[in-house]
Design a protein around this motif. Structure first.
Motif, PDB file in Angstrom:
ATOM      1  N   THR A   1      42.346  63.537  45.511  1.00  0.00           N
ATOM      2  CA  THR A   1      41.799  64.864  45.306  1.00  0.00           C
ATOM      3  C   THR A   1      41.580  65.015  43.818  1.00  0.00           C
TER       4      THR A   1
ATOM      5  N   LYS B   1      49.130  58.467  57.608  1.00  0.00           N
ATOM      6  CA  LYS B   1      47.824  58.652  56.957  1.00  0.00           C
ATOM      7  C   LYS B   1      47.794  58.074  55.560  1.00  0.00           C
TER       8      LYS B   1
ATOM      9  N   ILE C   1      48.339  60.912  46.906  1.00  0.00           N
ATOM     10  CA  ILE C   1      49.609  60.744  47.618  1.00  0.00           C
ATOM     11  C   ILE C   1      49.663  59.323  48.155  1.00  0.00           C
TER      12      ILE C   1
ATOM     13  N   ASN D   1      36.057  70.729  49.373  1.00  0.00           N
ATOM     14  CA  ASN D   1      37.428  70.939  49.813  1.00  0.00           C
ATOM     15  C   ASN D   1      38.002  72.156  49.116  1.00  0.00           C
TER      16      ASN D   1
ATOM     17  N   ALA E   1      40.154  60.013  54.810  1.00  0.00           N
ATOM     18  CA  ALA E   1      39.740  59.338  56.022  1.00  0.00           C
ATOM     19  C   ALA E   1      38.408  59.878  56.534  1.00  0.00           C
ATOM     20  N   LYS E   2      38.159  61.164  56.348  1.00  0.00           N
ATOM     21  CA  LYS E   2      36.920  61.761  56.870  1.00  0.00           C
ATOM     22  C   LYS E   2      35.832  61.785  55.808  1.00  0.00           C
TER      23      LYS E   2
ATOM     24  N   GLY F   1      37.197  65.622  46.918  1.00  0.00           N
ATOM     25  CA  GLY F   1      38.188  64.712  47.472  1.00  0.00           C
ATOM     26  C   GLY F   1      37.575  63.625  48.318  1.00  0.00           C
TER      27      GLY F   1
ATOM     28  N   MET G   1      42.032  67.369  56.625  1.00  0.00           N
ATOM     29  CA  MET G   1      43.047  68.156  55.929  1.00  0.00           C
ATOM     30  C   MET G   1      44.311  67.328  55.709  1.00  0.00           C
TER      31      MET G   1
HETATM   32  N1  LIG Z   1      46.148  60.099  49.892  1.00  0.00           N
HETATM   33  C1  LIG Z   1      45.597  61.245  49.481  1.00  0.00           C
HETATM   34  N2  LIG Z   1      45.971  61.758  48.276  1.00  0.00           N
HETATM   35  C2  LIG Z   1      45.447  62.915  47.833  1.00  0.00           C
HETATM   36  N3  LIG Z   1      44.545  63.635  48.504  1.00  0.00           N
HETATM   37  C3  LIG Z   1      44.122  63.166  49.715  1.00  0.00           C
HETATM   38  C4  LIG Z   1      44.624  61.971  50.242  1.00  0.00           C
HETATM   39  N4  LIG Z   1      44.038  61.761  51.451  1.00  0.00           N
HETATM   40  C5  LIG Z   1      43.202  62.815  51.645  1.00  0.00           C
HETATM   41  N5  LIG Z   1      43.252  63.672  50.612  1.00  0.00           N
HETATM   42  C6  LIG Z   1      42.515  64.941  50.462  1.00  0.00           C
HETATM   43  O1  LIG Z   1      42.436  65.579  51.728  1.00  0.00           O
HETATM   44  C7  LIG Z   1      41.068  65.753  52.108  1.00  0.00           C
HETATM   45  C8  LIG Z   1      40.928  65.568  53.579  1.00  0.00           C
HETATM   46  O2  LIG Z   1      41.406  64.313  53.915  1.00  0.00           O
HETATM   47  P1  LIG Z   1      40.899  63.474  55.191  1.00  0.00           P
HETATM   48  O3  LIG Z   1      41.170  64.327  56.369  1.00  0.00           O
HETATM   49  O4  LIG Z   1      41.702  62.195  55.130  1.00  0.00           O
HETATM   50  O5  LIG Z   1      39.411  63.214  54.966  1.00  0.00           O
HETATM   51  C9  LIG Z   1      40.315  64.736  51.281  1.00  0.00           C
HETATM   52  O6  LIG Z   1      38.968  65.118  51.090  1.00  0.00           O
HETATM   53  C10 LIG Z   1      41.099  64.709  50.000  1.00  0.00           C
HETATM   54  O7  LIG Z   1      40.759  65.815  49.164  1.00  0.00           O
END
Ligand SMILES: Nc1ncnc2c1ncn2[C@@H]1O[C@H](COP(=O)(O)O)[C@@H](O)[C@H]1O
Ligand SMILES: Nc1ncnc2c1ncn2[C@@H]1O[C@H](COP(=O)(O)O)[C@@H](O)[C@H]1O
Ligand SMILES: Nc1ncnc2c1ncn2[C@@H]1O[C@H](COP(=O)(O)O)[C@@H](O)[C@H]1O
Ligand code: NA
Ligand code: NA
Ligand code: NA
Lengths: 329, 95, 329, 329, 95, 95
Positions: free
Chosen positions: B29, B94, B57, E51, E38-39, E35, E80
């Protein structure tokens, strides 16, 4: 009209006065600030508008008129670092990587200085080739690439292989934000031609001068914020930041004359040569030569050369051009 | 889980995110911030004088490797600070 | 034309209708919002444009025409807190520091209200001194300083020494964003003169009215968001926020008449006196009188006086001016 | 003029060329980006300007000219999901909730596509009803509501009661940012009439075409960023995203002809029917049908239908309209 | 006290803040971020691809309930991430 | 090291940063945020209604003094929350 009058005309234009107001804003510590999105919006507008109009002018003038001076401009931009580097290195006794980075800045160009010069010429009623934007577009990248090569040849310690740094340098130099917008809009303008300009003149032409004035207010604040670093860069670099632009300016003027540009066009080429990049070049240097000290190149380009060019440089280059062209009033 | 936070000049963005993906971070992020530190004030008016904050993270072993590489490869050249916090996440798998 | 007609003309202008649309946007909870950089961009544009044009007008009219009404305006601004304070303190029974802060807001001015008034007069075809912006510029600060002095004299408990608070107050009042931009652009315009305006009219004049309309859409949303606080401020302050502007408006009109302004100019001076600051003053109060409750002054300036002035106030002040000038159609 | 020529005219306009430049910007990975506040500012400007001008046109033409085609447009927008849903569900074998969400997008409209069409017609010199913006305004919401109903009827598992989802859907469909701005500005324009437009034309008319061109540069970058998702959506959806717009476009043209619109007006109605929403609809879907996969509807609306319409669609719909109106040159 | 942080798509904003107030949070802080996860990448140029980061300080029992409900109601549908940190606050009674 | 975070009205900016430098913080990071709390909603559309978040990393003794002074001098007058987190930093000597 002599140099003093020329300076006066320049200093009485809204663009330069707003620039000075920006300097004052920082000096008196007002809480005025242009947030980054606003700065970006103004930058995008100015680059797109100037590129687009330049492209339309190129489509009117035809490539045959443009290619020779453009080639000359490219060559000049690429060579400036070749003599700036040894001066910085051996006269100024700067570390090799800093000398390389600074020389890249002075070979590259500042779009805002160019715009202020166009503005100034039109206040004076001096005509110039409308496709001069093409010179701006071609002069932004070459010096950056040359500067990175110089820097990398001089400093080999790093683990990163040479070719991967050069790939980065090429990407930054050719596809960095400002180069891309300028070259892209030039192309769009070239493809649309006059008809496209007629449809969009209410945006790309009508408000242009005023937007530039507002932008210079911001640039004044940005430049003045670096004034505090002047004592860090030393007198050599202060002298370099004022003298070299004059020499480069003269070189640009002579080149412009030789390739057949008008008085106005040669002045603009001189201004481009004299100007130092403070957007494309710093970004490229941070990526490719991170060992170079950004205080040195940012301060000299932004806090010395840029204000000098905007205020005293423009009339000076114009007077030099008139002298070279033999027009003594 | 560890939250590794990097605050530093915006022009280092590419370098940091490349390093993160090389070390196996699954996401990050990022946002623009202002800041003041040893290398002066970054007031976020033009990109050259903007900071970004990057938060990632990662499991503890990755965090350790990340910090080491940042220490070695980025801190010498860029205006930057780095710190690590303990966090409890939902959906461990995740990260 | 009577008052009802005058109101109608005002309410049918794009600026006021967009303001009402903004009120509705908040009321119906749409997710529309102007992010802060956009708001700042619009503010900067409006202040710079109005200041610049006012400065050019001053350079045309000469200082001899401007100084007397400007002095009168300054004095009026500085005195408004002197009578507003006791009313708030003893009639409204407000704490001393709140009374001081609110009185500073009503002595200072709202640039947007001024612009809406200029807009309204030009819809009616009523001419006015084009350098009236100078009155706006000089009325912003004095009341803020007076208000802070009143507040500090009344409340001495704090450890912070008086003189350091006054330094802060002076800095905020004289170098706060809006004052600086307005006064600075006035100066720039004054120095460039008509020629500078001609070059930049495509930005500072052509789109101005439309930008103002768009900005009022935003201000409508901002103001309406404070409506929820109306019950917190009590009926006294609601009455104060509507009645005092009318009294101040009349005072401004009489002053304008006495110093020889035209009907339009006196109306504008009335509007300035009637308007309450909601940008420069709140920022200064938070810095210098943080004990004062911001809900009170922000709500009365922004949610009561501002909407009242924009909609019903402008035609009212114009009618009052016509009555005082003896022009019964 | 045949289809190839028509395409050429379209592709040589600044708006479309800047769109292509935006596609390239993403493809070559330049670091150019429009920060969100800038994007929002451009969106607000375009919606307010188009709404306002449309409202003024309505006040000139009178409601009697507008109501019948507007009613037809509403009905068409509401029905498109009714046939799109079964096609997506049973031919495309998509989950019910995804079929519903996608069908809502294709029934709703894209304001930018509409603007590009207006632009294109005026480059061709084809007149159209200036109040056509009203059709844009009425077609944005109905399909969203129909789509949510379809989605909720098909998937009942969730704990959230039907009526509370419908309240959310109604709020989003009727008071979402873009609908509110468009309808609100339409109203403001309708109430001011021609006089309000004259006062603000320097902002709402003069720069409009150029702003649209700049905005399309941004939209090109946004759309191209979704190209990577094309392989995730499958060939069925790619085909759907190109074929259905053509069918809907023809339906809109025939409807326009039947309710008595001109050639230009019917083309615009066709374009509206053919366009897919990528702002109001996605937001509404995320709120009300979060189970639907946003990759599917965002990619098909933004990365397939939008670029197709802007480049090849507009000339195609115009040719179809000419054919239906019997004008074979 | 617990600081619960939620990073995810901007269009989930309403859902999250409603949930926070239902569970009794007395305030929250919110801002837009970019950010990658995964998505996919959210580059924050248009709202659909932005975000937001929401931070809320709550006593431990509320934090627990919050995390549970987010896990159940939001994580299945929205891009999220959620995590929790220990913090020491001034003025305990405020939260 | 302690990470002290202050979230509160933007107009308190000067007051906070002055206090930080008086107490010997060597740097800080700052950005604009929206928020809701006891003193209403700050939607970040105009400066009067914007919050800023200020983060400062300091050694424990400085953190203690900072919190005390903020408690005494700022919290009574400004809409503001303050909290402290434990962090592990790279380059201890910097802070
Ligand atoms: N490992 C990570 N560390 C920090 N932020 C993350 C991480 N994984 C996901 N995010 C944040 O969470 C949002 C949603 O995550 P996701 O559902 O994995 O696409 C992303 O667009 C990032 O802003
Ligand atoms: N003590 C600190 N606390 C919080 N942020 C800091 C601190 N020191 C530095 N920073 C941030 O890190 C950036 C780079 O720091 P520096 O390299 O010291 O100039 C600064 O611009 C600040 O945003
Ligand atoms: N419980 C909370 N969690 C996170 N942020 C909060 C909380 N309470 C207040 N804030 C933030 O602190 C600011 C000032 O709070 P207050 O003084 O309660 O209005 C608010 O606008 C929020 O940004
Ligand atoms: Na140069
Ligand atoms: Na006043
Ligand atoms: Na459609």
């Amino acid at each position: 009209m002599d140099y003093l009058e020329a300076i006066q005309t320049n200093l009485a234009s809204p663009a330069v006065l707003f620039f000075v107001l920006g300097l004052i804003a920082t000096a008196v510590k007002t809480d005025l600030r242009f947030p980054e999105p606003l700065y970006l919006g103004l930058t995008i507008y100015l680059l797109v508008a100037i590129g687009f109009k330049g492209g339309v002018a190129m489509s009117v003038a035809g490539m045959s008129a443009v290619w020779l001076p453009a080639l000359g401009a490219t060559a000049l931009g690429a060579s400036i670092p070749l003599w700036s580097y040894p001066i910085l290195r051996f006269v100024g006794r700067l570390p090799a990587v800093d000398a390389a980075a600074i020389s890249a800045h002075y070979g590259s160009v500042s779009a805002v200085t160019f715009l202020a010069a166009v503005n100034y010429l039109s206040e004076l009623g001096v005509p110039h080739e409308p496709y001069a934007t093409a010179f701006l577009a071609v002069m932004e990248s070459p010096a950056i690439i040359v500067g990175v090569v110089l820097g990398k040849l001089a400093t080999r310690q790093e683990g990163v292989p040479f070719y991967s740094v050069m790939r980065l340098a090429l990407h930054e130099a050719l596809l960095g934000r400002s180069v891309f917008l300028l070259v892209g809009s030039l192309l769009v303008g070239f493809l649309c031609g006059q008809r496209g300009l007629t449809a969009t003149a209410g945006f790309f032409v009508t408000p242009f001068q005023g937007v530039l004035a507002l932008f210079l207010l911001d640039m004044g604040m940005v430049a003045a914020r670096r004034f505090g670093d002047l004592r860090k860069v030393g007198t050599f670099l202060i002298g370099f930041g004022i003298l070299m632009p004059v020499i480069h300016g003269m070189a640009g003027i002579i080149l412009g004359y030789s390739v057949g540009l008008s008085l106005g066009g040669a002045t603009l080429l001189g201004v481009l040569a004299a100007s130092a990049s403070y957007i494309a070049a710093p970004a490229a240097m941070r990526m490719t030569l991170p060992e170079a000290n950004p205080t040195l190149y940012l301060t000299s380009a932004l806090a010395i050369t840029f204000p000098f060019n905007i205020t005293f440089g423009l009339p000076l280059y114009y007077e030099l051009a008139r002298w070279w062209f033999g027009g003594s009033k | 889980m560890k939250l590794v936070t990097i605050v530093g000049e915006a022009l280092a963005r590419e370098r940091v995110t490349r390093l993160l993906s090389e070390e196996g971070a699954r996401g990050y992020t990022l946002f623009a911030v202002e800041g003041t530190g040893a290398k002066g004030s970054r007031v976020a008016d033009i990109e050259e004088f903007t900071n970004i904050k990057i938060e990632v993270i990662v499991p503890e072993p990755i965090a350790r490797r990340l910090l080491e590489r940042i220490q070695r490869e980025l801190l010498p050249h860029f205006a930057m600070i780095v710190f690590e916090t303990d966090v409890r996440v939902l959906r461990h798998e995740k990260f």
